[in-house]
Design a protein around this motif. Sequence first.
Motif, short mmCIF file in Angstrom:
data_model
loop_
_atom_site.label_atom_id
_atom_site.label_comp_id
_atom_site.label_asym_id
_atom_site.label_seq_id
_atom_site.Cartn_x
_atom_site.Cartn_y
_atom_site.Cartn_z
N GLU A 63 -51.28 -20.16 -63.57
CA GLU A 63 -52.05 -19.18 -62.79
C GLU A 63 -51.87 -19.40 -61.30
OE1 GLU A 63 -56.18 -18.90 -63.94
OE2 GLU A 63 -55.64 -18.68 -66.06
N LYS A 64 -51.90 -20.66 -60.86
CA LYS A 64 -51.71 -20.96 -59.44
C LYS A 64 -50.32 -20.55 -58.98
CE LYS A 64 -55.03 -24.74 -59.34
NZ LYS A 64 -55.22 -26.19 -59.27
N VAL A 65 -49.32 -20.83 -59.79
CA VAL A 65 -47.94 -20.48 -59.44
C VAL A 65 -47.79 -18.97 -59.34
CG1 VAL A 65 -45.58 -20.47 -60.32
CG2 VAL A 65 -46.87 -22.58 -60.32
N GLN A 66 -48.41 -18.25 -60.26
CA GLN A 66 -48.29 -16.79 -60.27
C GLN A 66 -48.95 -16.15 -59.05
OE1 GLN A 66 -49.85 -15.90 -64.18
NE2 GLN A 66 -47.82 -15.99 -65.11
N GLN A 67 -49.88 -16.86 -58.44
CA GLN A 67 -50.55 -16.33 -57.24
C GLN A 67 -49.74 -16.54 -55.97
OE1 GLN A 67 -54.43 -18.12 -57.24
NE2 GLN A 67 -55.11 -16.99 -59.03
N LEU A 68 -48.73 -17.39 -56.06
CA LEU A 68 -47.90 -17.66 -54.89
C LEU A 68 -47.02 -16.46 -54.58
CD1 LEU A 68 -46.75 -21.30 -55.65
CD2 LEU A 68 -48.48 -20.60 -54.01
N GLU A 69 -46.80 -16.26 -53.32
CA GLU A 69 -45.92 -15.17 -52.90
C GLU A 69 -44.58 -15.75 -52.45
OE1 GLU A 69 -47.90 -12.84 -49.93
OE2 GLU A 69 -49.67 -12.56 -51.18
N GLY A 70 -43.56 -14.97 -52.60
CA GLY A 70 -42.26 -15.35 -52.08
C GLY A 70 -41.49 -16.36 -52.91
N LEU A 71 -41.77 -16.40 -54.21
CA LEU A 71 -40.99 -17.30 -55.06
C LEU A 71 -39.55 -16.82 -55.12
CD1 LEU A 71 -43.42 -17.76 -58.10
CD2 LEU A 71 -42.84 -19.48 -56.38
N THR A 72 -38.63 -17.73 -55.06
CA THR A 72 -37.22 -17.37 -55.19
C THR A 72 -36.91 -17.10 -56.67
OG1 THR A 72 -36.45 -19.63 -55.55
CG2 THR A 72 -36.64 -18.89 -53.25
#
Length: 131
Positions: A63-72
């Motif tokens: 869930e935390k990862v999915q909230q991050l923006e700008g993932l390559t």
Amino acid sequence: FKTMKKLFFTLLIAAFALTACKPSAEKYIDDLKDLVERIAEEGSEYTSEQWEEVSQEFEALIEKVQQLEGLTDEQKQEIMKLQGKFSGTMMKKGFDSLMKDADKIMKDAGSELEKAGKAIEGFLEGLGDKD
């Protein structure tokens, strides 16, 4: 010029402070890797309660990862790979753990059945006694 230098230095420190406080995608990916490695090593010894805890921990990280923006794209692929590895490892190790639990239950049940059998045998002997 001195004021510009001060302002630039202040902005640089502020930017550093903001980025230092914000968790990075790499940190979460590393946490996911560590969790997957941990269950690969220890998972066959986990109880069902421990599997529940690990699953909740994994879901929270996702869930935390999915909230991050700008993932390559590379980071997204790594996250998907870790999700797949987690699921596969959980299935394999969880099944091993389940089989160990089932074996223990069967052994315990066998012992209890043996005791119950002796109790029934005694009961029947008591019924058969002629006084």
